[in-house]
Design an enzyme around this catalytic site. Structure first.
Site, mmCIF file in Angstrom:
data_model
loop_
_atom_site.group_PDB
_atom_site.id
_atom_site.type_symbol
_atom_site.label_atom_id
_atom_site.label_comp_id
_atom_site.label_asym_id
_atom_site.label_seq_id
_atom_site.Cartn_x
_atom_site.Cartn_y
_atom_site.Cartn_z
ATOM 1 N N ARG A 1 31.292 36.770 10.971
ATOM 2 C CA ARG A 1 30.378 36.336 11.437
ATOM 3 C C ARG A 1 29.325 35.600 11.982
ATOM 4 O O ARG A 1 28.258 35.926 12.581
ATOM 5 C CB ARG A 1 28.735 36.566 10.436
ATOM 6 C CG ARG A 1 29.352 35.637 9.482
ATOM 7 C CD ARG A 1 28.305 35.086 7.871
ATOM 8 N NE ARG A 1 29.202 34.014 7.263
ATOM 9 C CZ ARG A 1 28.122 33.916 6.340
ATOM 10 N NH1 ARG A 1 26.995 34.758 5.631
ATOM 11 N NH2 ARG A 1 28.144 32.549 5.521
ATOM 12 N N ASP B 1 24.001 39.202 -9.201
ATOM 13 C CA ASP B 1 24.470 38.816 -8.236
ATOM 14 C C ASP B 1 26.044 39.922 -8.327
ATOM 15 O O ASP B 1 27.108 38.592 -9.364
ATOM 16 C CB ASP B 1 25.187 37.951 -7.904
ATOM 17 C CG ASP B 1 26.370 37.338 -6.781
ATOM 18 O OD1 ASP B 1 26.511 38.195 -6.047
ATOM 19 O OD2 ASP B 1 26.342 35.987 -5.953
ATOM 20 N N GLU C 1 26.471 46.246 -0.239
ATOM 21 C CA GLU C 1 26.945 46.130 0.417
ATOM 22 C C GLU C 1 28.074 46.209 -0.107
ATOM 23 O O GLU C 1 29.054 46.953 -1.464
ATOM 24 C CB GLU C 1 27.423 44.211 0.349
ATOM 25 C CG GLU C 1 26.319 43.559 -0.059
ATOM 26 C CD GLU C 1 26.164 41.782 -0.230
ATOM 27 O OE1 GLU C 1 27.620 41.897 0.360
ATOM 28 O OE2 GLU C 1 25.980 41.387 -0.673
ATOM 29 N N ARG D 1 20.614 35.746 8.367
ATOM 30 C CA ARG D 1 19.688 35.773 7.334
ATOM 31 C C ARG D 1 19.139 37.144 7.637
ATOM 32 O O ARG D 1 18.066 37.239 7.991
ATOM 33 C CB ARG D 1 18.656 34.479 6.997
ATOM 34 C CG ARG D 1 18.235 34.895 5.185
ATOM 35 C CD ARG D 1 19.574 35.088 3.888
ATOM 36 N NE ARG D 1 19.793 33.368 3.984
ATOM 37 C CZ ARG D 1 20.727 32.911 3.639
ATOM 38 N NH1 ARG D 1 21.683 34.246 2.975
ATOM 39 N NH2 ARG D 1 21.599 31.791 3.595
ATOM 40 N N HIS E 1 27.201 43.082 5.064
ATOM 41 C CA HIS E 1 26.320 42.718 3.847
ATOM 42 C C HIS E 1 24.857 42.683 3.973
ATOM 43 O O HIS E 1 24.472 42.219 4.490
ATOM 44 C CB HIS E 1 26.593 41.290 4.251
ATOM 45 C CG HIS E 1 26.489 40.099 3.273
ATOM 46 N ND1 HIS E 1 24.729 40.550 2.655
ATOM 47 C CD2 HIS E 1 26.366 38.856 2.110
ATOM 48 C CE1 HIS E 1 24.550 39.197 1.709
ATOM 49 N NE2 HIS E 1 25.562 38.617 0.868
HETATM 50 O O1 TA6 Z 1 27.811 38.824 -1.203
HETATM 51 C C1 TA6 Z 1 26.763 38.456 -2.642
HETATM 52 C C2 TA6 Z 1 27.101 36.834 -1.826
HETATM 53 O O2 TA6 Z 1 28.168 36.380 -1.690
HETATM 54 C C3 TA6 Z 1 26.450 36.090 -2.458
HETATM 55 O O3 TA6 Z 1 26.733 35.386 -3.611
HETATM 56 C C4 TA6 Z 1 24.835 35.381 -1.773
HETATM 57 O O4 TA6 Z 1 25.528 33.582 -1.575
HETATM 58 C C5 TA6 Z 1 24.787 35.717 0.053
HETATM 59 O O5 TA6 Z 1 26.333 36.276 -0.478
HETATM 60 C C6 TA6 Z 1 24.578 34.846 0.680
HETATM 61 O O6 TA6 Z 1 25.903 34.039 1.024
HETATM 62 P P1 TA6 Z 1 25.318 33.623 2.257
HETATM 63 O O7 TA6 Z 1 26.579 32.175 2.860
HETATM 64 O O8 TA6 Z 1 25.133 34.615 3.733
HETATM 65 O O9 TA6 Z 1 24.089 33.020 2.304
#
Ligand code: TA6
Length: 283
Positions: free
Chosen positions: A87, A202, A259, A64, A157
Site C-alpha cells: 500500500r 475489529d 474487508e 486512509r 481493506h
Molecule cells: O483491518 C483492521 C485493522 O487491522 C484494524 O486493527 C485497524 O488498525 C485497521 O486495520 C487500520 O489500520 P491502519 O494501519 O490503516 O491504520
C-alpha cells in the site's frame, strides 16, 4: 451513447491516478500509489467508498480510505510494518480494456531491493479493477517468481461509506466464528442475525463462504469474495478515531470496513499463482 467507457490518467491530491468510466456511467478512481481504489460510483448511484477528508497524500503514509491493498502481511501478523508494503509503493499501469459491458484496468507491482531485504520472496502482484453497471470487481493476483514457496497474508481493506454507521446493518455473518481483535483476540461465535456497530469493532470472521449484505438507509450493497477465506469488519469508534490524525473526529460514523482477507498464511509454490477477488454490487 458512446460504445465504450473511458480510462484517463488524472491527478488526485497531487498523485497519479486512473479515472475509469463504463459505458453505462459507473465511475471509479484508482491511485497508482498502493493501487488504491479511492472512489466508486455505480451507474446512476452515489459514492460507495469512504475516503477520509484528512487522508494524507505524501507518498509515505498509507491513504486512509478507499480500498488499501494489504500485502504481503495483514495487520501485525508478521515481521513487516502493519499491513505490509504494497500500500506504500507506486504500482505500474498494466492492461486496459474498454468493453461494451465493462471497463477494466490493472496495476502491477514487483518488490524493490529494499522490500526483498525485508521480505526475501520474489513475486509479481497485479490488481485488476473491473467496473460496469452496479458492479465493481477487485482481483488481486500474486505470482511466486522465486525458487522457494512463498507464504503471505493480506486483504482488500475496503472502506465503505455509510450515512450513519449506527443505523447500518451487515447481514450474513450469523453462526460464524470470529476473533475479537478489539478486545482479547479470543474466538467467539456470531449470534446476531445482523451486525450493528455501536462501539469499536475489529473482528476477523473465519471461512466466510456466503455473500454479505450491507444496508445503509434506503440503499444496499452486496459484498462477496472468492479466494479470500476471511472477512474483517472494522470501525474504530470514537476514541480510536480521535487518535487517528488522518480521520475527522466524526469520521467513524460514516465508514465501515468490510474487508476480503486471508489472515492465515497462504502458500504459493514456485512458479504458481494465487488470486482473490472482492465483488461489490449496488442493489
Ligand atoms: O483491518 C483492521 C485493522 O487491522 C484494524 O486493527 C485497524 O488498525 C485497521 O486495520 C487500520 O489500520 P491502519 O494501519 O490503516 O491504520
Amino acid at each position: 451513447m458512446a460504445t465504450t467507457g473511458t480510462i484517463e490518467s488524472v491527478e488526485l491530491h497531487g498523485l497519479p491516478a486512473l479515472a475509469l468510466t463504463s459505458r453505462d456511467g459507473a465511475r471509479a478512481v484508482v491511485g497508482l500509489f498502493g493501487a488504491q481504489v479511492l472512489s466508486w460510483q455505480p451507474a446512476g448511484g452515489k459514492e460507495w467508498l469512504y475516503l477520509s477528508d484528512r487522508a494524507i497524500f505524501d507518498r509515505n503514509t498509507p491513504i486512509r480510505g478507499g480500498v488499501p491493498v494489504c500485502f504481503p502481511q495483514f495487520a501485525g501478523l508478521g515481521p513487516l510494518a502493519k499491513h505490509g508494503f504494497a500500500r506504500l509503493r507506486p504500482w505500474a499501469p498494466g492492461q486496459q480494456r474498454l468493453e461494451p459491458d465493462f471497463t477494466l484496468a490493472s496495476l502491477q507491482l514487483a518488490p524493490t531491493p529494499t522490500d526483498l531485504a525485508a521480505w526475501p520472496h520474489p513475486f509479481e502482484a497485479e490488481l485488476t479493477i473491473s467496473l460496469g453497471g452496479d458492479r465493481l470487481d477487485l482481483e488481486l493476483e500474486v505470482r511466486n517468481t522465486g525458487e522457494a514457496p512463498l507464504a503471505f497474508t493480506g486483504a482488500l481493506h475496503t472502506y465503505l461509506r455509510v450515512a450513519e454507521v449506527e443505523e447500518a446493518t451487515l447481514t450474513g455473518l450469523h453462526g460464524l466464528t470470529y476473533l475479537n481483535c478489539a478486545t482479547d483476540g479470543q474466538a467467539r461465535r456470531e449470534t446476531g442475525d445482523v451486525l450493528r456497530v455501536d462501539q469499536e469493532v475489529d473482528r476477523i470472521y473465519r471461512h466466510v463462504a456466503r455473500p454479505l449484505l450491507l444496508r445503509d438507509g434506503n440503499r444496499a450493497l452486496g459484498i462477496r469474495a472468492e479466494g479470500f477465506p476471511d472477512v474483517v469488519v472494522w470501525n474504530p469508534w470514537e476514541e480510536r478515531c480521535a487518535a487517528l490524525a488522518d480521520m475527522p473526529r466524526n469520521g467513524f460514523r460514516h465508514m465501515l470496513c468490510v474487508e476480503a482477507a486471508a489472515t492465515e498464511p497462504v502458500t504459493i509454490a514456485p512458479g504458481e499463482d494465487w488470486w482473490g477477488r472482492q465483488t461489490l454490487v449496488a442493489l
